[in-house]
Design an enzyme around this catalytic site. Structure first.
Site, mmCIF file in Angstrom:
data_model
loop_
_atom_site.group_PDB
_atom_site.id
_atom_site.type_symbol
_atom_site.label_atom_id
_atom_site.label_comp_id
_atom_site.label_asym_id
_atom_site.label_seq_id
_atom_site.Cartn_x
_atom_site.Cartn_y
_atom_site.Cartn_z
ATOM 1 N N SER A 134 -53.013 4.059 -35.787
ATOM 2 C CA SER A 134 -53.876 3.658 -34.673
ATOM 3 C C SER A 134 -53.405 2.317 -34.150
ATOM 4 O O SER A 134 -53.380 1.312 -34.878
ATOM 5 C CB SER A 134 -55.330 3.523 -35.146
ATOM 6 O OG SER A 134 -56.056 2.765 -34.194
ATOM 7 N N HIS B 238 -52.519 7.312 -32.451
ATOM 8 C CA HIS B 238 -53.950 7.338 -32.144
ATOM 9 C C HIS B 238 -54.262 6.158 -31.228
ATOM 10 O O HIS B 238 -53.967 5.015 -31.566
ATOM 11 C CB HIS B 238 -54.713 7.228 -33.474
ATOM 12 C CG HIS B 238 -56.186 7.369 -33.373
ATOM 13 N ND1 HIS B 238 -56.829 8.590 -33.407
ATOM 14 C CD2 HIS B 238 -57.171 6.436 -33.268
ATOM 15 C CE1 HIS B 238 -58.141 8.403 -33.331
ATOM 16 N NE2 HIS B 238 -58.380 7.102 -33.238
ATOM 17 N N ASP C 273 -57.166 4.166 -29.198
ATOM 18 C CA ASP C 273 -58.617 3.974 -29.164
ATOM 19 C C ASP C 273 -59.064 3.328 -27.860
ATOM 20 O O ASP C 273 -58.780 2.160 -27.608
ATOM 21 C CB ASP C 273 -59.044 3.076 -30.330
ATOM 22 C CG ASP C 273 -58.929 3.791 -31.666
ATOM 23 O OD1 ASP C 273 -59.628 4.803 -31.851
ATOM 24 O OD2 ASP C 273 -58.139 3.337 -32.510
ATOM 25 N N MET D 51 -62.152 1.995 -25.715
ATOM 26 C CA MET D 51 -63.542 1.552 -25.887
ATOM 27 C C MET D 51 -64.046 0.933 -24.593
ATOM 28 O O MET D 51 -63.325 0.169 -23.946
ATOM 29 C CB MET D 51 -63.615 0.501 -26.993
ATOM 30 C CG MET D 51 -63.084 0.987 -28.321
ATOM 31 S SD MET D 51 -63.200 -0.308 -29.543
ATOM 32 C CE MET D 51 -62.469 0.518 -30.962
ATOM 33 N N HIS E 200 -58.616 8.637 -28.313
ATOM 34 C CA HIS E 200 -59.979 8.688 -28.870
ATOM 35 C C HIS E 200 -60.894 7.912 -27.923
ATOM 36 O O HIS E 200 -60.877 6.680 -27.902
ATOM 37 C CB HIS E 200 -59.945 8.050 -30.280
ATOM 38 C CG HIS E 200 -61.266 7.964 -30.958
ATOM 39 N ND1 HIS E 200 -61.469 7.222 -32.107
ATOM 40 C CD2 HIS E 200 -62.471 8.531 -30.674
ATOM 41 C CE1 HIS E 200 -62.727 7.330 -32.490
ATOM 42 N NE2 HIS E 200 -63.362 8.108 -31.632
ATOM 43 N N MET F 101 -64.050 6.324 -26.911
ATOM 44 C CA MET F 101 -65.352 5.807 -27.353
ATOM 45 C C MET F 101 -66.037 5.237 -26.111
ATOM 46 O O MET F 101 -66.149 4.031 -25.926
ATOM 47 C CB MET F 101 -65.148 4.752 -28.444
ATOM 48 C CG MET F 101 -64.802 5.378 -29.794
ATOM 49 S SD MET F 101 -64.071 4.216 -30.938
ATOM 50 C CE MET F 101 -62.361 4.318 -30.417
ATOM 51 N N MET G 211 -65.569 10.591 -38.059
ATOM 52 C CA MET G 211 -65.517 9.134 -38.223
ATOM 53 C C MET G 211 -66.009 8.762 -39.620
ATOM 54 O O MET G 211 -67.072 9.207 -40.056
ATOM 55 C CB MET G 211 -66.406 8.429 -37.192
ATOM 56 C CG MET G 211 -65.956 8.540 -35.740
ATOM 57 S SD MET G 211 -64.315 7.886 -35.432
ATOM 58 C CE MET G 211 -64.503 6.157 -35.862
ATOM 59 N N GLY H 102 -65.919 1.429 -33.184
ATOM 60 C CA GLY H 102 -66.003 0.168 -32.456
ATOM 61 C C GLY H 102 -65.032 -0.899 -32.922
ATOM 62 O O GLY H 102 -64.591 -1.716 -32.133
ATOM 63 N N ASP I 281 -61.118 9.074 -39.511
ATOM 64 C CA ASP I 281 -60.796 7.820 -38.818
ATOM 65 C C ASP I 281 -61.694 6.704 -39.330
ATOM 66 O O ASP I 281 -62.912 6.758 -39.162
ATOM 67 C CB ASP I 281 -61.015 8.025 -37.312
ATOM 68 C CG ASP I 281 -60.594 6.834 -36.466
ATOM 69 O OD1 ASP I 281 -59.983 5.888 -37.010
ATOM 70 O OD2 ASP I 281 -60.871 6.869 -35.246
ATOM 71 N N GLY J 96 -61.352 2.995 -42.156
ATOM 72 C CA GLY J 96 -61.466 2.539 -43.542
ATOM 73 C C GLY J 96 -60.431 3.095 -44.496
ATOM 74 O O GLY J 96 -60.608 3.049 -45.712
#
Ligand code: DX5
Ligand code: ZN
Length: 221
Positions: free
Chosen positions: A7, A32, A34, A36, A65, A67, A136, A141, A172, A174
């Site tokens: 990511s 990936h 992201d 937002m 992705h 968001m 997730m 975020g 996705d 952690g």
């Protein structure tokens, strides 16, 4: 087999094309990305101009992705920007079936994402329509959060279902050197990793280490 998907959220934004190239050289096949909007999630990241610029410098599979609160307003611009898979959140606004149809009509793959607290039942009827389910394992975020391990149960459950066909299941959030094995053991096809890769001293080596750890057989674990 579990595939690691870097990511770019945790990469150096001033040299994104180089970061992408390094991942390809290390063996990555997908990236990936992201997006937002500061509304669906409190953070802002980047939008379609960044994806478009990167597209001209990388032939990796781009999974975007989203968001964002109104994914329907964004589909056309990401189709044009060169996304290969477009993933929206089931918790966002819009008619999910219609969004999936629009994404597929654009000639690319459609994915749906669910937050850690959202039950699998909320997307079950969409499974025959989608190519990818993004589970997730943190609240969306931000990069660098601790994994919410209870969410992995949804991967195990969806993998047990017969009607999933060619559905790709992805997690996705952690992922680190400790949590990677649990994520892989759940049966995950694609494992996103941001901060563990890009905040390490050697991102390509970390990509390879995560790939190895995700694919050890049970005796080696
Ligand atoms: C978080 C994003 C993730 C993020 C994961 O909302 O969706 O893709 O980059 O970051 P890590 O791997 O640091 O948890
Ligand atoms: Zn993501």
């Amino acid at each position: 087999m579990s595939e690691i998907v870097p990511s770019l959220l945790s990469a150096d934004f001033s040299i994104l094309a180089e970061e992408a190239a390094k991942m390809k050289e290390a063996g990555a096949e997908r990236l990936h990305l992201d997006v937002m909007d500061g509304h669906f999630v409190p953070n802002l990241s980047f939008g379609n101009p960044v994806v478009k610029s990167l597209r001209s410098r990388s032939d990796l599979h781009f999974e975007v992705h989203l968001m964002v609160q109104n994914p329907g307003d964004r589909i056309d611009e990401f189709l044009k920007a060169g996304a290969d898979t477009l993933i929206f959140h089931i918790e966002a606004d819009g008619d999910a079936s219609e969004l999936i149809k629009r994404i597929k009509a654009g000639g690319i793959e459609a994915g749906v994402s669910i937050k850690p607290e959202t039950p699998l039942s909320s997307i079950l009827e969409l499974i025959p329509e989608i190519d990818l389910l993004l589970v997730m394992t943190v609240d969306p975020g931000f990069g660098g959060q601790a994994m919410i391990k209870s969410a992995l149960k949804k991967v195990v459950d969806v993998k047990k279902m017969n009607e999933t066909g060619n559905l790709l299941v992805e997690v996705d959030g952690g992922i680190n050197l400790e949590t990677i094995q649990e994520a892989a053991e759940a049966g995950t096809d694609l494992i996103v990793s941001g901060s563990t890769i890009f905040h390490s001293s050697n991102p390509p080596e970390m990509f390879k280490t995560l790939t190895r750890k995700a694919n050890l057989n049970s005796e080696e674990r």
